[in-house]
Write a protein that holds these residues in place. Structure first.
Motif, mmCIF file in Angstrom:
data_model
loop_
_atom_site.group_PDB
_atom_site.id
_atom_site.type_symbol
_atom_site.label_atom_id
_atom_site.label_comp_id
_atom_site.label_asym_id
_atom_site.label_seq_id
_atom_site.Cartn_x
_atom_site.Cartn_y
_atom_site.Cartn_z
ATOM 1 N N VAL A 1 0.643 -1.078 -0.238
ATOM 2 C CA VAL A 1 -0.092 -0.202 0.323
ATOM 3 C C VAL A 1 0.824 0.963 -0.123
ATOM 4 O O VAL A 1 0.640 1.933 -0.586
ATOM 5 N N THR B 1 -10.480 -3.877 5.660
ATOM 6 C CA THR B 1 -11.412 -3.220 4.525
ATOM 7 C C THR B 1 -10.648 -1.728 4.493
ATOM 8 O O THR B 1 -10.798 -0.953 3.225
ATOM 9 N N GLN B 2 -10.138 -1.210 5.223
ATOM 10 C CA GLN B 2 -9.682 0.514 5.392
ATOM 11 C C GLN B 2 -7.799 0.136 5.302
ATOM 12 O O GLN B 2 -7.056 -0.205 5.911
ATOM 13 N N PHE C 1 -5.810 8.961 -2.923
ATOM 14 C CA PHE C 1 -6.518 8.112 -2.598
ATOM 15 C C PHE C 1 -7.190 7.159 -3.634
ATOM 16 O O PHE C 1 -7.415 6.603 -3.771
ATOM 17 N N ARG C 2 -7.044 8.114 -4.675
ATOM 18 C CA ARG C 2 -7.508 7.476 -6.174
ATOM 19 C C ARG C 2 -7.046 6.136 -6.829
ATOM 20 O O ARG C 2 -7.528 5.304 -6.666
ATOM 21 N N VAL D 1 -4.507 4.626 -4.115
ATOM 22 C CA VAL D 1 -4.928 2.948 -3.410
ATOM 23 C C VAL D 1 -6.520 2.742 -3.404
ATOM 24 O O VAL D 1 -5.892 1.571 -3.382
ATOM 25 N N GLU D 2 -7.285 3.129 -3.703
ATOM 26 C CA GLU D 2 -8.883 2.697 -4.000
ATOM 27 C C GLU D 2 -9.140 2.232 -4.935
ATOM 28 O O GLU D 2 -9.439 1.176 -4.629
ATOM 29 N N GLU D 3 -8.334 2.559 -5.875
ATOM 30 C CA GLU D 3 -8.427 2.049 -7.713
ATOM 31 C C GLU D 3 -7.636 0.547 -7.490
ATOM 32 O O GLU D 3 -8.191 -0.569 -7.713
ATOM 33 N N GLY E 1 -8.103 -1.928 -3.739
ATOM 34 C CA GLY E 1 -9.278 -2.434 -3.296
ATOM 35 C C GLY E 1 -9.559 -1.682 -2.047
ATOM 36 O O GLY E 1 -10.991 -1.909 -1.296
ATOM 37 N N LEU E 2 -9.293 -0.595 -1.182
ATOM 38 C CA LEU E 2 -8.665 -0.566 -0.109
ATOM 39 C C LEU E 2 -9.678 0.868 0.712
ATOM 40 O O LEU E 2 -9.407 1.313 -0.948
ATOM 41 N N GLN E 3 -10.750 0.707 1.255
ATOM 42 C CA GLN E 3 -11.164 2.056 2.018
ATOM 43 C C GLN E 3 -10.183 3.350 2.476
ATOM 44 O O GLN E 3 -9.997 3.036 3.246
ATOM 45 N N VAL E 4 -10.047 4.237 1.544
ATOM 46 C CA VAL E 4 -8.638 5.191 2.385
ATOM 47 C C VAL E 4 -9.550 5.667 3.804
ATOM 48 O O VAL E 4 -10.803 6.687 2.913
#
Length: 149
Positions: free
Chosen positions: A30, A78-79, A106-107, A109-111, A114-117
């Motif tokens: 990450v 999940t985060q 943010f963009r 890591v989330e894309e 697949g975890l919520q930032v």
């Protein structure tokens, strides 16, 4: 394994689950994704504090690189939360650089992960000022000094 998240992933492409398994994404992975995203932002000179930048310069000299230098990630199931230390380029508004870095991280890591930032904390610990450029054709004047006796 406190620094890893575990998710059960159904096989994509249908309602029938043909197989499941665990996906473990480490904090280092990450941090690397976040570091690469942060470096793409205009106005970011480098990531890390003074000692980590010095170590990075040694790595660069031997042909290696650490994309996660200056980045720390805390990964839950999940985060994720990310902390970034950076050096900004002089002439770029610091709050603007920080906001663009935050958005890019943010963009990415989330894309990609697949975890919520939940947060991206940014510390700008220095501003890089480029050395003045010498005009073309300018001559360097060497001053001779007497030897010390």
């Amino acid at each position: 394994m406190e620094d890893q998240n575990v998710q059960l992933d159904p096989v994509p492409g249908g309602s029938e689950i043909l197989g499941t398994g665990r996906t473990i994404i480490s904090e280092a992975a990450v941090a690397k994704v976040a570091g690469i995203a942060a470096r793409t932002v205009p106005g970011v000179y480098s990531l890390g504090s003074g000692p980590s930048r010095a170590l990075g310069a040694i790595r660069d000299a031997v042909g290696s690189s650490d994309h996660a230098a200056g980045v720390r990630a805390e990964v839950g199931e999940t985060q994720v939360a990310v902390d970034i230390n950076l050096v900004a380029l002089y002439g770029h508004p610091l709050h603007g650089v920080a906001n663009q870095v935050r958005s890019a991280v943010f963009r990415a890591v989330e894309e990609l992960v697949g975890l919520q930032v939940i947060e991206v904390n940014i510390e700008i610990n220095d501003v890089y000022v480029a050395p003045p450029t010498k005009p073309a054709g300018a001559k360097t004047v060497l001053v001779e000094r007497e030897a010390l006796q």
